[in-house]
Design a protein around this motif. Sequence first.
Motif, PDB file in Angstrom:
ATOM      1  N   UNK A 163       0.821  -1.208   0.000  1.00  0.00           N
ATOM      2  CA  UNK A 163       0.000   0.000   0.000  1.00  0.00           C
ATOM      3  C   UNK A 163       0.859   1.265   0.000  1.00  0.00           C
ATOM      4  N   UNK A 164       2.072   1.158  -0.536  1.00  0.00           N
ATOM      5  CA  UNK A 164       2.991   2.294  -0.553  1.00  0.00           C
ATOM      6  C   UNK A 164       3.529   2.526  -1.961  1.00  0.00           C
ATOM      7  N   UNK A 165       3.916   3.751  -2.230  1.00  0.00           N
ATOM      8  CA  UNK A 165       4.621   4.085  -3.466  1.00  0.00           C
ATOM      9  C   UNK A 165       6.054   4.395  -3.083  1.00  0.00           C
ATOM     10  N   UNK A 166       6.986   3.699  -3.724  1.00  0.00           N
ATOM     11  CA  UNK A 166       8.398   3.877  -3.446  1.00  0.00           C
ATOM     12  C   UNK A 166       9.053   4.668  -4.565  1.00  0.00           C
ATOM     13  N   UNK A 167       9.975   5.536  -4.198  1.00  0.00           N
ATOM     14  CA  UNK A 167      10.798   6.233  -5.177  1.00  0.00           C
ATOM     15  C   UNK A 167      12.161   5.569  -5.194  1.00  0.00           C
ATOM     16  N   UNK A 168      12.549   5.083  -6.353  1.00  0.00           N
ATOM     17  CA  UNK A 168      13.868   4.460  -6.530  1.00  0.00           C
ATOM     18  C   UNK A 168      14.714   5.452  -7.312  1.00  0.00           C
ATOM     19  N   UNK A 169      15.691   6.050  -6.651  1.00  0.00           N
ATOM     20  CA  UNK A 169      16.534   7.040  -7.282  1.00  0.00           C
ATOM     21  C   UNK A 169      17.615   6.352  -8.104  1.00  0.00           C
ATOM     22  N   UNK A 170      17.748   6.790  -9.367  1.00  0.00           N
ATOM     23  CA  UNK A 170      18.736   6.206 -10.277  1.00  0.00           C
ATOM     24  C   UNK A 170      19.912   7.148 -10.412  1.00  0.00           C
ATOM     25  N   UNK A 171      21.101   6.581 -10.308  1.00  0.00           N
ATOM     26  CA  UNK A 171      22.329   7.360 -10.478  1.00  0.00           C
ATOM     27  C   UNK A 171      23.383   6.444 -11.091  1.00  0.00           C
ATOM     28  N   UNK A 172      23.773   6.738 -12.333  1.00  0.00           N
ATOM     29  CA  UNK A 172      24.731   5.864 -13.009  1.00  0.00           C
ATOM     30  C   UNK A 172      24.148   4.477 -13.160  1.00  0.00           C
ATOM     31  N   UNK A 173      24.745   3.490 -12.468  1.00  0.00           N
ATOM     32  CA  UNK A 173      24.214   2.133 -12.496  1.00  0.00           C
ATOM     33  C   UNK A 173      23.760   1.710 -11.085  1.00  0.00           C
ATOM     34  N   UNK A 174      23.434   2.689 -10.249  1.00  0.00           N
ATOM     35  CA  UNK A 174      22.950   2.408  -8.893  1.00  0.00           C
ATOM     36  C   UNK A 174      21.498   2.836  -8.751  1.00  0.00           C
ATOM     37  N   UNK A 175      20.752   2.058  -7.992  1.00  0.00           N
ATOM     38  CA  UNK A 175      19.355   2.375  -7.669  1.00  0.00           C
ATOM     39  C   UNK A 175      19.180   2.264  -6.177  1.00  0.00           C
ATOM     40  N   UNK A 176      18.670   3.310  -5.560  1.00  0.00           N
ATOM     41  CA  UNK A 176      18.475   3.323  -4.109  1.00  0.00           C
ATOM     42  C   UNK A 176      17.043   3.710  -3.797  1.00  0.00           C
TER      43      UNK A 176
END
Length: 176
Positions: A163-176
């Motif tokens: 029941x949540x929306x997550x933001x996955x931040x992309x930087x180069x070849x990393x996702x956090x």
Amino acid sequence: MLRVGTDLYVSDDNRIRKVDSATGAVSTLQISGDSYNYLDRWTSDGTDIYFSSHYNSSGVSGYKLYKMSSTGVVSALDLESDNGSFTFSNHLYGLTSDGTDLFAGMYSSNSGSGSSIQFHRITLQPGAGGTNMVTPYTTGGESLGYINGMEKIGDSIFALYSNKIYEIELSGTSAT
């Protein structure tokens, strides 16, 4: 349902219906080219439709990505990673495009660290040899064991999980 330009496309029992937004007229897209089992996750780059489907050929199975032109011609994407030819071994939980690349979320079992969704960037412009490069993201932060769709906005992927929306931040070849 998928929007491409001003038209809507609807998956209807392995057929694709096109709804003209100006007139409301509904037509069935005539499909030709590569065969596939069914439409799974799908997205558009604004011109073409991209989708995943399961395949089984000569005892080898997995999931492929396909491109469908606006005229209904289907072709499998020839995927390559740093390790050579690439296929998705598992069902895709998310597929989206920013108009330049595709972004796919796939369930991955990581030895010793449990299971989570692994994100990949797939170039839409084939490189030398006509292949589309697949680059996996290394992930950090909270592990997502499942997602139900995703969208790319700016430098982030937004994914629905539970029941949540997550933001996955992309930087180069990393996702956090």
